[in-house]
Design an enzyme around this catalytic site. Structure first.
Site, PDB file in Angstrom:
ATOM      1  CB  SER A  23      36.779  36.977  28.103  1.00 53.37           C
ATOM      2  OG  SER A  23      37.244  35.619  28.649  1.00 53.37           O
ATOM      3  CB  ALA A  48      39.678  31.893  29.637  1.00 57.22           C
ATOM      4  CB  ALA A  72      40.735  34.104  43.075  1.00 57.26           C
ATOM      5  CG  ASN A 103      40.042  34.898  27.001  1.00 56.12           C
ATOM      6  OD1 ASN A 103      40.694  33.991  27.720  1.00 56.12           O
ATOM      7  ND2 ASN A 103      40.158  36.049  27.373  1.00 56.12           N
ATOM      8  CB  CYS A 134      44.546  35.072  33.802  1.00 54.68           C
ATOM      9  SG  CYS A 134      43.531  34.596  35.203  1.00 54.68           S
ATOM     10  CE  LYS A 171      41.001  40.768  29.593  1.00 53.71           C
ATOM     11  NZ  LYS A 171      39.912  39.835  29.957  1.00 53.71           N
ATOM     12  N   GLY A 223      35.647  46.593  37.982  1.00 57.27           N
ATOM     13  CA  GLY A 223      34.386  47.392  38.299  1.00 57.27           C
ATOM     14  C   GLY A 223      34.897  48.732  38.126  1.00 57.27           C
TER      15      GLY A 223
END
EC number: 1.3.1.14
Length: 312
Positions: A23, A48, A72, A103, A134, A171, A223
């Site tokens: 997501s 999301a 961000a 999500n 998040c 999550k 990453g």
């Protein structure tokens, strides 16, 4: 034979292969459909969705880092009504056999429940990924606080599970002292599975302006740089729960996907790699059987069971 050896069965999800775009890195699928047939994928975790539309954080919202990136975005999305009226119908029309993982994000227990209830009614949504981690949302960084506090996590997950008509996967954020405690709280609240890890929190500075590169100051780091962290935390959680884990965090190859399995994952989320190579997911799917042959792995299900036994 290739198809069978890659198949994965999880609560609510019968997947032809374990590779799922993460997501936030795949939009609602339309952008990547220009590159390849999305039916090649095991599933899609769509962007999301919140109850109301969100415009996200001010720009710049993305910065490059060694072996990764910072973002961000701030949960930019068109809101539940548009997702139900436009985004999900497009996916169902174009890819009727592709299971969707939605999500869900929110700013209160009630909002998580409302979005979970609404989005779970879409016929192609087979599971929910509950975003309680998040790191970029305002409102006192509420999403991060939920993911850090086992009691808050329990309340939100329980509300979403009771409201949803499909299995709920939670999550998890890596920004905690004890990730196992939060995972157990999610399990106790009725979660059917976990997805992990979400991004780490980081920042970069512009030497000319002497200010943070991101307008928000900090952002989520993802990453290959986070891959070893993801492996360690997935193994830690897998040792303490039987909930299936969709492992993510720096996966960019078939070899990395199999390492996730060795850590204790049951399926694989691919995120940042989609930005550097739009064919990342189909490439991994194509290479998996070759790498499995190289290391004597007959099927992913057998590997999963082998790892599960070793963790007991």
């Amino acid at each position: 034979m290739t198809t069978n050896r890659l198949q994965v069965s999880l609560p609510g999800l019968d997947l032809k292969n374990p590779i799922i775009p993460a997501s936030g890195c795949f939009g609602f699928g339309q952008e990547y459909a220009k590159y390849y047939d999305l039916d090649l994928l095991g599933s899609i975790m769509i962007k999301a969705t919140t109850l109301e539309p969100r415009f996200g954080n001010p720009t710049p919202r993305v910065a490059e880092t060694p072996a990764g990136m910072l973002n961000a975005i701030g949960l930019q999305n068109p809101g539940l009504e548009v997702v139900l009226a436009e985004k999900l119908p497009w996916l169902e029309r174009e890819y009727p056999n592709l299971p969707i993982i939605a999500n869900v994000a929110g700013f209160s227990k009630q909002e998580y429940a409302a979005v979970s209830h609404g989005i779970s009614k879409a016929t192609n949504v087979k599971a929910i990924e509950l975003n309680i981690s998040c790191p970029n949302v305002d409102h006192c960084n509420h999403g991060l606080l939920i993911g850090q506090d086992p009691d808050l996590a329990y309340d939100v997950v329980k509300a979403a599970v009771e409201a949803s008509e499909v299995p709920v996967y939670v999550k998890l954020t890596p920004s905690v002292t004890d990730i196992v405690t939060v995972a157990k709280a999610a399990e106790d609240a009725g979660a059917s599975g976990l997805t992990m890890i979400n991004t780490l929190v980081g920042m970069r500075f512009d030497l000319k302006t002497r200010k943070p590169i991101l307008a928000n100051g900090t952002g989520g780091m993802s990453g290959p740089a986070v891959f070893p962290v993801a492996l360690k935390l997935i193994r830690q959680v897998a040792q303490t729960t039987d909930l299936p884990i969709i492992g993510m965090g720096g996966v960019d190859s078939a070899e990395a996907a199999l390492e996730m399995y060795l850590a204790g994952a049951s399926a694989i989320g691919v995120g940042t790699a989609n930005f550097t190579n739009p064919y990342a997911c189909p490439d991994i799917i194509e290479n998996l059987p070759k790498v499995m042959d190289k290391y004597g792995i007959s099927s992913l299900e057998e590997l999963r069971q082998e790892v599960k036994e070793s963790l007991r």
